[in-house]
Write an enzyme that holds these catalytic residues in place. Sequence first.
Site, PDB file in Angstrom:
ATOM      1  N   HIS A   4      91.823  61.781   2.662  1.00 56.20           N
ATOM      2  CA  HIS A   4      90.757  60.927   3.194  1.00 56.20           C
ATOM      3  C   HIS A   4      89.868  61.713   4.160  1.00 56.20           C
ATOM      4  O   HIS A   4      88.640  61.649   4.087  1.00 56.20           O
ATOM      5  CB  HIS A   4      91.368  59.723   3.898  1.00 56.20           C
ATOM      6  CG  HIS A   4      90.366  58.795   4.499  1.00 56.20           C
ATOM      7  ND1 HIS A   4      90.035  57.585   3.936  1.00 56.20           N
ATOM      8  CD2 HIS A   4      89.595  58.907   5.615  1.00 56.20           C
ATOM      9  CE1 HIS A   4      89.115  56.987   4.683  1.00 56.20           C
ATOM     10  NE2 HIS A   4      88.841  57.768   5.717  1.00 56.20           N
ATOM     11  N   GLU A   5      90.520  62.455   5.060  1.00 57.94           N
ATOM     12  CA  GLU A   5      89.764  63.242   6.036  1.00 57.94           C
ATOM     13  C   GLU A   5      88.854  64.254   5.349  1.00 57.94           C
ATOM     14  O   GLU A   5      87.671  64.387   5.691  1.00 57.94           O
ATOM     15  CB  GLU A   5      90.741  63.983   6.950  1.00 57.94           C
ATOM     16  CG  GLU A   5      91.635  63.094   7.786  1.00 57.94           C
ATOM     17  CD  GLU A   5      90.831  62.306   8.798  1.00 57.94           C
ATOM     18  OE1 GLU A   5      90.012  62.906   9.515  1.00 57.94           O
ATOM     19  OE2 GLU A   5      91.002  61.083   8.853  1.00 57.94           O
TER      20      GLU A   5
ATOM     21  N   HIS B 225      85.645  62.898   3.792  1.00 61.93           N
ATOM     22  CA  HIS B 225      84.478  62.742   4.659  1.00 61.93           C
ATOM     23  C   HIS B 225      83.672  64.037   4.749  1.00 61.93           C
ATOM     24  O   HIS B 225      82.443  64.005   4.846  1.00 61.93           O
ATOM     25  CB  HIS B 225      84.913  62.303   6.057  1.00 61.93           C
ATOM     26  CG  HIS B 225      85.127  60.830   6.191  1.00 61.93           C
ATOM     27  ND1 HIS B 225      84.111  59.909   6.038  1.00 61.93           N
ATOM     28  CD2 HIS B 225      86.248  60.108   6.455  1.00 61.93           C
ATOM     29  CE1 HIS B 225      84.585  58.689   6.217  1.00 61.93           C
ATOM     30  NE2 HIS B 225      85.888  58.789   6.463  1.00 61.93           N
TER      31      HIS B 225
ATOM     32  N   GLU C  62      83.727  54.892   4.433  1.00 62.44           N
ATOM     33  CA  GLU C  62      85.177  54.803   4.510  1.00 62.44           C
ATOM     34  C   GLU C  62      85.779  54.539   3.130  1.00 62.44           C
ATOM     35  O   GLU C  62      86.782  55.148   2.734  1.00 62.44           O
ATOM     36  CB  GLU C  62      85.597  53.683   5.470  1.00 62.44           C
ATOM     37  CG  GLU C  62      85.186  53.895   6.914  1.00 62.44           C
ATOM     38  CD  GLU C  62      85.954  55.015   7.587  1.00 62.44           C
ATOM     39  OE1 GLU C  62      86.774  55.675   6.920  1.00 62.44           O
ATOM     40  OE2 GLU C  62      85.736  55.237   8.783  1.00 62.44           O
TER      41      GLU C  62
END
Length: 256
Positions: free
Chosen positions: A130-131, A134, A189
């Site tokens: 997820h990080e 971004h 997100e």
Amino acid sequence: MKYITSLFFVLALASGVSRAQTTTNPSLMQALMEAVSSATLSDAQVAEVSRQAIKEMDAKNPVADANDPYTLRLNKIVSRHQTIGGLPLNFKVYKVPDVNAFATADGSVRVFKGLMDLMTDNELLAVMGHEIGHVINHDTKDAMKRGLKTSALRDALASGSGTVGKLAQSQLAGVANYLWEAKFSREQETEADDFSYNFLKKNGYSVMALATSFEKLAKQGGGQGGRIASLISTHPDSKVRAQRVRDRAKRDGLLR
């Protein structure tokens, strides 16, 4: 000392997470000034400022050494993933109790001891995915650009004081506050969640690790104070995100 109010790290300028600290030096501020004074902010500029910032942050924090059990575990988890989406990655563990992790535009990924204690190996991959999503999706670049365009630093440069020595501490703090507290949109997100889901699926991991990581965060959200609240507070509801993963896994035939 201040606390990050977002899980996602954009730049380390003047504050930190719990015991995680950083300071501002002239070379980093000079890079920021050069970036903000240019008409556009390139990926290379973002990566260079991030590289300088993470170097400072690593020097100021308890980084697990090469033989530390946390480092050995993390290295084993990420051994297949030294590059993602064409971005070379480097990984380290901060031995602080916060449940947190971040990725920067230069490919640095930092995982906190508290998160490693809470998550399984696959759940850690899901969070890191997820990080990194971004970064790959340019969310960090866009947040930095917004921060620089609206910050006290830009005002100081416009006023003609454009040297590091002439920037007041309050101005630096204003820049840091904006960047630390930069929040991504719900769409961003969701896209980062999807990046992590696709990363897990592509590499043969159970996509349910993403769902269970959210469910653990939801359980930890009550009564844990600053060690977990910063991770939860700026994100869409963890239970909703977990259910979204479960629903998608069912549609993909990965969950009955």
